[in-house]
Design an enzyme around this catalytic site. Structure first.
Site, PDB file in Angstrom:
ATOM      1  N   TYR A 152     -11.501   6.030 -15.874  1.00  0.00           N
ATOM      2  CA  TYR A 152     -11.639   5.022 -14.825  1.00  0.00           C
ATOM      3  C   TYR A 152     -12.305   3.755 -15.367  1.00  0.00           C
ATOM      4  O   TYR A 152     -11.820   2.643 -15.147  1.00  0.00           O
ATOM      5  CB  TYR A 152     -12.457   5.597 -13.673  1.00  0.00           C
ATOM      6  CG  TYR A 152     -12.629   4.664 -12.502  1.00  0.00           C
ATOM      7  CD1 TYR A 152     -11.627   4.521 -11.552  1.00  0.00           C
ATOM      8  CD2 TYR A 152     -13.801   3.927 -12.338  1.00  0.00           C
ATOM      9  CE1 TYR A 152     -11.775   3.672 -10.464  1.00  0.00           C
ATOM     10  CE2 TYR A 152     -13.967   3.070 -11.254  1.00  0.00           C
ATOM     11  CZ  TYR A 152     -12.956   2.954 -10.326  1.00  0.00           C
ATOM     12  OH  TYR A 152     -13.106   2.099  -9.258  1.00  0.00           O
ATOM     13  N   THR A 197     -16.931   3.764   0.994  1.00  0.00           N
ATOM     14  CA  THR A 197     -15.552   3.881   1.458  1.00  0.00           C
ATOM     15  C   THR A 197     -15.110   5.334   1.329  1.00  0.00           C
ATOM     16  O   THR A 197     -15.786   6.135   0.664  1.00  0.00           O
ATOM     17  CB  THR A 197     -14.596   3.007   0.617  1.00  0.00           C
ATOM     18  OG1 THR A 197     -14.403   3.621  -0.665  1.00  0.00           O
ATOM     19  CG2 THR A 197     -15.124   1.587   0.459  1.00  0.00           C
ATOM     20  N   ASP A 227       0.847  -1.188   0.000  1.00  0.00           N
ATOM     21  CA  ASP A 227       0.000   0.000   0.000  1.00  0.00           C
ATOM     22  C   ASP A 227       0.883   1.239   0.000  1.00  0.00           C
ATOM     23  O   ASP A 227       1.973   1.232   0.586  1.00  0.00           O
ATOM     24  CB  ASP A 227      -0.907  -0.007   1.235  1.00  0.00           C
ATOM     25  CG  ASP A 227      -2.109   0.907   1.079  1.00  0.00           C
ATOM     26  OD1 ASP A 227      -3.236   0.403   0.950  1.00  0.00           O
ATOM     27  OD2 ASP A 227      -1.923   2.153   1.074  1.00  0.00           O
TER      28      ASP A 227
END
Length: 236
Positions: free
Chosen positions: A145, A180, A41
């Site tokens: 995207y 999220t 990450d």
């Protein structure tokens, strides 16, 4: 069940983007299923066994995978959740924005697959890529995207065909808008008007996506080249 690591006496999973959102939920789900989980990450946070690396950087990914292999043992499950989201009209998406979107999403999957396929082949493992509902249905002001996530689906199916003979399974989940931090509070995907268009009338929850990933990794031993749509009915 995937082979156990001699270092941990547990099967080993690697999750990219595991510090938050869907990735963090996947870490929790696979840990509960008995995996020793390592993460790659950009922002490691407090997650245990996390190595900081940009998934679009092939050399950094290779080093991170090697470090996690040294800590935990050979990898038998991989989940690629690292990514980001932004909206813009196609006329306003510059060349750098196109390149970055493809480098992170498609390139990130390529880099992780290359670094882990030797382990997955040896362990008879599983790779699950996190794509998007927009890869299937497209979206207004989501061209770069949606294109990057759509490319992931093509790569998943090709990898599945290429690696099936070696016992590796490659699948994808395609979440719809998910609750999220990736979705800003003022995101149009959170607007009540949009939510009313969904059969379930709500955003997908990270834990729900993680349960589908867990199923593909742990239980769907008959499945490769498949895409599971987790999107509150946005695409039926």
């Amino acid at each position: 069940m995937s082979r156990r690591s001699p270092m941990t006496d547990r099967p080993v999973a690697l999750v990219t983007g595991g510090a938050s959102g869907i990735g963090a939920a996947v870490v929790d789900a696979l840990t509960a299923r008995g995996y020793a989980v390592g993460c790659v990450d950009l922002h490691p946070g407090a997650a245990e066994n996390t190595v900081a690396a940009d998934v679009s950087d092939a050399d950094a990914v290779s080093r991170a995978v090697s470090e996690l292999r040294d800590r935990l043992g050979p990898v038998s499950a991989v989940v690629t959740s690292a990514g980001y989201y932004e909206m813009a009209p196609v006329s306003e998406i510059g060349e750098d924005a196109w390149r970055r979107m493809l480098r992170v999403h498609l390139g990130g999957l390529v880099n992780i697959a290359r670094a882990t396929l030797p382990d997955l082949t040896a362990t008879g493992g599983s790779l699950v890529a996190v794509a998007s509902e927009l890869a299937v249905g497209g979206g207004d002001e989501d061209a770069h995207y949606a294109a990057a996530k759509g490319a992931i689906l093509g790569l998943v199916r090709s990898l599945a065909a290429e690696t099936a003979g070696s016992g590796v399974r490659v699948n994808a989940v395609a979440p719809g808008p998910t609750d999220t931090p990736l979705l800003a509070l003022d995101s149009p995907w959170r607007a009540p008007e949009y939510l009313q268009t969904l059969p379930l009338r709500r955003l997908t929850r990270p834990a729900e996506v993680a349960r589908c990933v867990e199923y593909l990794v742990c239980d769907a031993t008959f499945s490769t080249g498949d895409v599971v749509n987790v999107n509150s009915g946005a695409v039926i």
